[in-house]
Design a protein around this motif. Sequence first.
Motif, PDB file in Angstrom:
ATOM      1  N   SER A 179       0.822  -1.219   0.000  1.00  0.00           N
ATOM      2  CA  SER A 179       0.000   0.000   0.000  1.00  0.00           C
ATOM      3  C   SER A 179       0.857   1.270   0.000  1.00  0.00           C
ATOM      4  O   SER A 179       0.346   2.371   0.003  1.00  0.00           O
ATOM      5  CB  SER A 179      -0.963   0.003   1.185  1.00  0.00           C
ATOM      6  OG  SER A 179      -0.231   0.086   2.381  1.00  0.00           O
ATOM      7  N   THR A 217       3.322   3.627  -2.008  1.00  0.00           N
ATOM      8  CA  THR A 217       3.788   3.924  -3.372  1.00  0.00           C
ATOM      9  C   THR A 217       4.847   4.999  -3.306  1.00  0.00           C
ATOM     10  O   THR A 217       4.704   5.959  -2.549  1.00  0.00           O
ATOM     11  CB  THR A 217       2.643   4.553  -4.230  1.00  0.00           C
ATOM     12  OG1 THR A 217       1.393   4.244  -3.639  1.00  0.00           O
ATOM     13  CG2 THR A 217       2.723   4.107  -5.656  1.00  0.00           C
ATOM     14  N   ASN A 263      -1.526   4.332   0.777  1.00  0.00           N
ATOM     15  CA  ASN A 263      -2.883   4.287   0.266  1.00  0.00           C
ATOM     16  C   ASN A 263      -3.745   3.437   1.195  1.00  0.00           C
ATOM     17  O   ASN A 263      -3.643   2.220   1.191  1.00  0.00           O
ATOM     18  CB  ASN A 263      -2.829   3.678  -1.141  1.00  0.00           C
ATOM     19  CG  ASN A 263      -4.097   3.950  -1.905  1.00  0.00           C
ATOM     20  OD1 ASN A 263      -5.116   4.312  -1.334  1.00  0.00           O
ATOM     21  ND2 ASN A 263      -4.025   3.746  -3.205  1.00  0.00           N
ATOM     22  N   LEU A 279      -5.382   8.955   1.980  1.00  0.00           N
ATOM     23  CA  LEU A 279      -3.996   8.868   1.533  1.00  0.00           C
ATOM     24  C   LEU A 279      -3.141   9.561   2.576  1.00  0.00           C
ATOM     25  O   LEU A 279      -3.466  10.662   3.030  1.00  0.00           O
ATOM     26  CB  LEU A 279      -3.818   9.602   0.195  1.00  0.00           C
ATOM     27  CG  LEU A 279      -4.443   8.956  -1.034  1.00  0.00           C
ATOM     28  CD1 LEU A 279      -4.274   9.878  -2.231  1.00  0.00           C
ATOM     29  CD2 LEU A 279      -3.815   7.597  -1.327  1.00  0.00           C
TER      30      LEU A 279
END
Length: 156
Positions: free
Chosen positions: A100, A102, A120, A125
């Motif tokens: 999750s 990035t 995420n 976020l």
Amino acid sequence: MPKVVVFHAGKEEYALPIENVVSIEKVEEIRAIPHLPPFVLGLVKVRGELIPVLDLGNILYDTPAIAEKGMFLLVVQTKTMQVGLVVMEAKEIIEVADESITNVGLLAYSKTTYFSGIINLEDSLLTQIDPDVLVESLEGIKEIKDYVNEQKTHQN
């Protein structure tokens, strides 16, 4: 799975790796220091350690934190030194699945080299901050470190 501390600064939610967070404190009296960059609110003593208090909202958004009730101090250990980050609320500690997180193209933007990734979650976020890079990137951090060390010498 990595654990992160989730907190508010400015209007966004951010995360710091749990291994960098020494403690979460209520903001006590901060001793202001003249002639330091505007993001340095002053010095505070936490468990006998003298640490500079950095206004994360100011660093990220150029807007000073108003000493509101409910401000917290995240005491963070970085390679450079221990610092206190003033944040709106330190909400929770969560486990984050590696998949999750990035790495974002934005991370190449020179002013935000300390953003190490975007986490995420189902409903939000979070921007993950690398505290080592954050502190290293601050203008005048060497002088701040010297000042703190000088103060420690005077105390003993």
